[in-house]
Design a protein around this motif. Structure first.
Motif, PDB file in Angstrom:
ATOM      1  N   HIS A  12       0.823  -1.203   0.000  1.00  0.00           N
ATOM      2  CA  HIS A  12       0.000   0.000   0.000  1.00  0.00           C
ATOM      3  C   HIS A  12       0.859   1.256   0.000  1.00  0.00           C
ATOM      4  O   HIS A  12       0.555   2.234  -0.700  1.00  0.00           O
ATOM      5  N   ALA A  15       2.300   1.780  -3.425  1.00  0.00           N
ATOM      6  CA  ALA A  15       1.296   2.285  -4.357  1.00  0.00           C
ATOM      7  C   ALA A  15       1.031   3.773  -4.116  1.00  0.00           C
ATOM      8  O   ALA A  15       0.856   4.552  -5.059  1.00  0.00           O
ATOM      9  N   ILE A 137      -1.279  -1.855 -10.672  1.00  0.00           N
ATOM     10  CA  ILE A 137      -2.074  -1.729  -9.450  1.00  0.00           C
ATOM     11  C   ILE A 137      -2.650  -0.321  -9.345  1.00  0.00           C
ATOM     12  O   ILE A 137      -3.839  -0.119  -9.081  1.00  0.00           O
ATOM     13  N   ASP A 144     -10.928   1.695 -11.523  1.00  0.00           N
ATOM     14  CA  ASP A 144     -11.985   0.815 -11.017  1.00  0.00           C
ATOM     15  C   ASP A 144     -12.549   1.246  -9.671  1.00  0.00           C
ATOM     16  O   ASP A 144     -13.727   1.034  -9.404  1.00  0.00           O
ATOM     17  N   ALA A 145     -11.715   1.802  -8.813  1.00  0.00           N
ATOM     18  CA  ALA A 145     -12.163   2.054  -7.448  1.00  0.00           C
ATOM     19  C   ALA A 145     -13.192   3.182  -7.405  1.00  0.00           C
ATOM     20  O   ALA A 145     -13.387   3.911  -8.394  1.00  0.00           O
ATOM     21  N   ASP A 146     -13.805   3.328  -6.279  1.00  0.00           N
ATOM     22  CA  ASP A 146     -14.813   4.365  -6.100  1.00  0.00           C
ATOM     23  C   ASP A 146     -14.177   5.750  -6.272  1.00  0.00           C
ATOM     24  O   ASP A 146     -13.108   6.014  -5.714  1.00  0.00           O
ATOM     25  N   ARG A 148     -14.713   8.545  -4.999  1.00  0.00           N
ATOM     26  CA  ARG A 148     -14.437   9.238  -3.734  1.00  0.00           C
ATOM     27  C   ARG A 148     -13.126   8.750  -3.127  1.00  0.00           C
ATOM     28  O   ARG A 148     -12.312   9.528  -2.617  1.00  0.00           O
ATOM     29  N   SER A 149     -12.915   7.439  -3.194  1.00  0.00           N
ATOM     30  CA  SER A 149     -11.696   6.889  -2.631  1.00  0.00           C
ATOM     31  C   SER A 149     -10.467   7.392  -3.392  1.00  0.00           C
ATOM     32  O   SER A 149      -9.452   7.754  -2.794  1.00  0.00           O
ATOM     33  N   ALA A 152      -9.840  10.995  -2.484  1.00  0.00           N
ATOM     34  CA  ALA A 152      -9.298  11.129  -1.137  1.00  0.00           C
ATOM     35  C   ALA A 152      -7.818  10.773  -1.124  1.00  0.00           C
ATOM     36  O   ALA A 152      -7.010  11.467  -0.487  1.00  0.00           O
TER      37      ALA A 152
ATOM     38  N   LEU B 103     -13.685   7.034   4.494  1.00  0.00           N
ATOM     39  CA  LEU B 103     -14.926   7.465   3.856  1.00  0.00           C
ATOM     40  C   LEU B 103     -16.074   6.566   4.296  1.00  0.00           C
ATOM     41  O   LEU B 103     -15.908   5.670   5.121  1.00  0.00           O
ATOM     42  N   ALA B 107     -17.931   3.438  -0.181  1.00  0.00           N
ATOM     43  CA  ALA B 107     -16.797   3.704  -1.062  1.00  0.00           C
ATOM     44  C   ALA B 107     -15.853   2.508  -1.155  1.00  0.00           C
ATOM     45  O   ALA B 107     -14.939   2.497  -1.955  1.00  0.00           O
ATOM     46  N   LYS B 110     -16.024  -2.078  -3.741  1.00  0.00           N
ATOM     47  CA  LYS B 110     -15.124  -2.715  -4.703  1.00  0.00           C
ATOM     48  C   LYS B 110     -13.982  -3.376  -3.939  1.00  0.00           C
ATOM     49  O   LYS B 110     -13.412  -2.771  -3.033  1.00  0.00           O
ATOM     50  N   ILE B 114      -5.044  -4.722  -4.584  1.00  0.00           N
ATOM     51  CA  ILE B 114      -3.838  -5.388  -4.114  1.00  0.00           C
ATOM     52  C   ILE B 114      -4.180  -6.792  -3.631  1.00  0.00           C
ATOM     53  O   ILE B 114      -3.498  -7.766  -3.958  1.00  0.00           O
TER      54      ILE B 114
END
Lengths: 172, 172
Positions: A12, A15, A137, A144-146, A148-149, A152, B103, B107, B110, B114
DNA sequence: GCTTACCTACTCGGATAGAGCGTGTCCGAGTGTAGTGGG
DNA sequence: CCCACTACACTCGGACACGCTCTATCCGAGTAGGTAAGC
């Protein structure tokens, strides 16, 4: 068959570091805060990534970490091996020749078939990990992710990366 | 990323048990002796294989272990999962949503990219292990290994399997 | 001589200590920045 | 007004306890076979 939880943190963080611009850095404390981890402990794993030449660290105020090379050239395998160590998970102890009636050493020149099968499986594992580039990644996350995420995360990076871009508006 | 050394012992024992004939059994003590391991500790792993329905155990004199089904229907994956546990090596702690600025839960519906990449690699690992049948391990050993080693293993099984075949010659 | 009951010896199974490694924390070394005094 | 020095605050890096899982061991429950006594 268990990976330390430091692997998740390391990936994480890597990334997130892929999102900083140019020569800017992100401090370990900031990343620890972002993921709700202990700063001191996260440093331990980030240090391993530095030792493996995946991250670069700069000391002093406005210091922190950045990727040592482009996210295109960093794979999940690099990170996993850096944190968990490079030796294979299955280590053949050659117990086949540890019995009381062991034969001459010349009878064991052929490699152990069990070891070969286990190592073959592990090669498949590492190959799959080596095909997962850090840039993939990140781009998958962006698309793909939301939203909002994604917003943020980008905002967090922009707020904490240093040196701050002078042109950007300062946020509290 | 480290497998317990009990895995190696379990696979070797299973391979040896594939050599016994019919309803005959091999005691845990005999296998421990064959591989130079602690009998009490080996029992622990064999017990796990029994719990996973890979081996059958019979108590009392002339008791021991035998395969619960044919070696064709036992894979290395079965053994590894029985000894090491069935949960995946990489466990996503969802640290992406553990920060202070998390959040709304909507959110994070999905799945984490990773986690997906790590699980994909682990699926490759398990697939490779599932393709390695115990019967293949044994037949490869019979054909490829040193003839002296094969003969020694067969002799050991024939000498220790019980009930002893009445027709076979008794050896000291 | 055959049957039956008992006893022994051997097996697995689970509960019990010890060691190694991962986890978590702390303090020290190094460095760039900001402030201050002098020229 | 400009420069140099000093002190500081912030960073990473390595050294130090704690807890858990894996390793190793012991003792108890259960069972099949052998033996001896009785019929």
């Amino acid at each position: 068959m268990k990976l330390g939880e430091g692997v998740e943190a390391a990936i994480h963080c890597a990334a997130m570091l892929a999102g900083v611009e140019g020569e800017a850095t992100l401090s370990g404390a900031a990343m620890a805060e972002a993921f709700g981890l202990s700063p001191s402990y996260l440093l331990k794993h980030l240090n391993m990534l530095s030792a493996a030449r995946i991250l670069e660290s700069v000391s002093g105020p406005a210091g922190g970490y950045r990727l040592a090379r482009s996210a295109e050239r960093i794979t999940l395998l690099d990170i996993v091996l850096a944190v968990e160590g490079r030796e294979p998970a299955f280590r053949c102890g050659e117990i086949r020749q540890r019995g009381p009636a062991k034969l001459d050493a010349s009878a064991y020149v052929k490699p152990c078939g069990i070891n070969a099968a286990m190592l073959k499986a592990e090669r498949a594992y590492r190959t799959a990990l080596a095909e997962a580039k850090l840039s993939d990644i990140v781009s998958d996350f962006m698309s793909d992710a939301d939203p909002r995420s994604v917003a943020a995360s980008c905002a967090f990076v922009a707020r904490h990366q240093r040196p701050q871009k002078s042109s950007s508006t300062k946020q509290a």
